[in-house]
Design an enzyme around this catalytic site. Sequence first.
Site, short mmCIF file in Angstrom:
data_model
loop_
_atom_site.label_atom_id
_atom_site.label_comp_id
_atom_site.label_asym_id
_atom_site.label_seq_id
_atom_site.Cartn_x
_atom_site.Cartn_y
_atom_site.Cartn_z
N ALA A 67 1.45 -2.51 14.07
CA ALA A 67 0.56 -1.65 13.71
C ALA A 67 -0.46 -1.88 12.66
O ALA A 67 -0.30 -2.94 12.15
CB ALA A 67 1.24 -0.32 13.27
N GLY A 110 5.05 -3.66 15.09
CA GLY A 110 4.70 -2.99 16.40
C GLY A 110 4.33 -3.97 17.50
O GLY A 110 4.45 -3.54 18.83
N GLU A 113 7.38 -4.68 18.91
CA GLU A 113 7.83 -3.21 19.68
C GLU A 113 7.41 -3.11 21.05
O GLU A 113 7.89 -2.67 21.98
CB GLU A 113 7.91 -2.16 18.63
CG GLU A 113 8.81 -2.08 17.54
CD GLU A 113 8.23 -1.22 16.27
OE1 GLU A 113 7.30 -0.96 15.96
OE2 GLU A 113 9.40 -0.42 16.02
N GLU A 133 8.68 -4.56 8.68
CA GLU A 133 8.31 -3.27 7.94
C GLU A 133 8.83 -2.94 6.59
O GLU A 133 8.28 -2.40 5.72
CB GLU A 133 8.50 -2.15 8.96
CG GLU A 133 7.63 -1.93 10.28
CD GLU A 133 7.97 -2.74 11.44
OE1 GLU A 133 8.92 -3.71 11.06
OE2 GLU A 133 7.65 -2.38 12.50
N1 CAA Z 1 -2.67 -4.71 10.28
C1 CAA Z 1 -3.91 -4.94 10.00
N2 CAA Z 1 -4.55 -6.06 9.88
C2 CAA Z 1 -3.83 -6.98 9.88
C3 CAA Z 1 -2.48 -7.13 10.43
C4 CAA Z 1 -2.02 -5.74 10.45
N3 CAA Z 1 -0.61 -5.59 11.01
N4 CAA Z 1 -2.21 -8.38 10.61
C5 CAA Z 1 -3.00 -9.13 10.31
N5 CAA Z 1 -4.06 -8.52 9.84
C6 CAA Z 1 -5.62 -9.03 9.45
C7 CAA Z 1 -5.42 -9.55 8.13
O1 CAA Z 1 -5.21 -8.51 7.01
C8 CAA Z 1 -6.44 -10.37 7.85
O2 CAA Z 1 -7.77 -9.71 7.95
P1 CAA Z 1 -8.90 -10.16 6.92
O3 CAA Z 1 -9.26 -11.40 7.50
O4 CAA Z 1 -9.90 -9.06 6.93
O5 CAA Z 1 -7.99 -10.46 5.59
C9 CAA Z 1 -6.44 -10.89 9.35
O6 CAA Z 1 -5.63 -9.95 10.31
C10 CAA Z 1 -5.83 -12.39 9.56
O7 CAA Z 1 -4.68 -12.28 9.07
P2 CAA Z 1 -4.16 -13.20 7.92
O8 CAA Z 1 -5.07 -13.71 7.03
O9 CAA Z 1 -2.95 -12.60 7.23
O10 CAA Z 1 -3.34 -14.36 8.64
P3 CAA Z 1 -2.26 -15.39 8.28
O11 CAA Z 1 -2.05 -16.45 9.42
O12 CAA Z 1 -2.27 -15.82 6.81
O13 CAA Z 1 -0.90 -14.66 8.43
C11 CAA Z 1 0.70 -12.82 9.46
C12 CAA Z 1 -0.37 -14.01 9.74
C13 CAA Z 1 1.95 -13.49 8.90
C14 CAA Z 1 0.83 -12.24 10.80
C15 CAA Z 1 0.17 -12.02 8.39
O14 CAA Z 1 -1.21 -11.31 8.88
C16 CAA Z 1 0.95 -10.69 8.33
O15 CAA Z 1 1.88 -10.44 7.64
N6 CAA Z 1 0.58 -9.39 9.07
C17 CAA Z 1 1.17 -8.35 9.00
C18 CAA Z 1 2.67 -8.11 9.76
C19 CAA Z 1 3.16 -7.08 9.67
O16 CAA Z 1 3.79 -6.72 8.46
N7 CAA Z 1 3.42 -5.96 10.83
C20 CAA Z 1 4.10 -4.78 10.56
C21 CAA Z 1 2.92 -3.83 10.55
S1 CAA Z 1 3.84 -2.26 10.36
C22 CAA Z 1 4.24 -1.66 11.85
O17 CAA Z 1 4.18 -2.35 12.69
C23 CAA Z 1 4.72 -0.41 11.97
C24 CAA Z 1 5.50 0.07 13.21
O18 CAA Z 1 6.91 -0.10 13.57
C25 CAA Z 1 4.89 0.15 14.55
#
Ligand code: CAA
Length: 259
Positions: A67, A110, A113, A133
Amino acid sequence: GQIWEFLRTEKRENGVAVVRLHRPDALNALSGPLMGELVSALRNMDNDPEVKAVVLTGSERAFAAGADIKEMKDKNYAEVYKTAMLEAWSEVSDIRKPIVAGVNGFALGGGCELAMMCDIIIAGENAVFGQPEIQLGTIPGAGGTQRLTRVVGKSLAMEMCLTGSRLDAHLAEKRGLVSRVVPTEQTVDEGIKVAEKIAQFSTPVIIAAKDCVNQSQELSLQQGLKYEKALFWSTFALSDRLEGMTAFKDKRKPNFTDE
Ligand code: CAA
């Protein structure tokens, strides 16, 4: 075809449509607008008699990284409750035609999911699945504690949801989360091949088969067996059932008409 901001869609020959999540600057983070488009596109395909199966994929780097955290960050309880945040996602699981997910790269939160709402998951070698999460101070909100547990079992699902640790493609295959691991560059083609195999059959029978398998997740064994039997019998109301069995007897290919 329709113009989408966060998707690329393609209607192919042979009854297969492909949806690619396309939000490359955010690793396909599943924002409200993206999910709105996805649900619309899938509904259109579900209602299109020329489409019999759908392939859902992302990029080689990310199926979807979850998400949209930036979109959620400043919301309060009243907002998420009143707007039923993420509730619309469940419409993906209401699609009646099969959805084959071709998952490369990150399928986190998400993203994992969403993949689990699909019917078949083909994973590229580089796929990683996880429910991170807890690291954000929250819990999965679109099936991560429920669908994952039914698939991989309680201990591994607990470990993933409580620690945020990820499964690589091979462990995901071993634990039944995905049906097959393929080289990353072949994931989409493999998904299309599976969808094309499905698409040679009769639409109402495809829908009945998907429905019955999904009911196994909802019903007791006895109820599920009854549900299956009722739909099995109901296929005898279809001319395609007679055609399929007649073609077998005549040693020829069946010519299904979706009726
Ligand atoms: N939401 C918003 N933006 C996101 C994102 C997310 N879930 N995942 C990645 N992005 C964005 C980053 O912020 C970044 O944007 P900027 O360039 O503007 O800073 C861009 O995508 C590239 O990401 P990274 O620079 O972080 O890339 P990376 O290769 O260093 O890392 C990653 C990759 C490990 C996937 C890391 O991006 C990450 O940890 N993302 C979040 C994963 C996460 O926590 N997901 C769960 C979300 S909560 C949820 O999903 C609730 C539910 O149950 C529905």
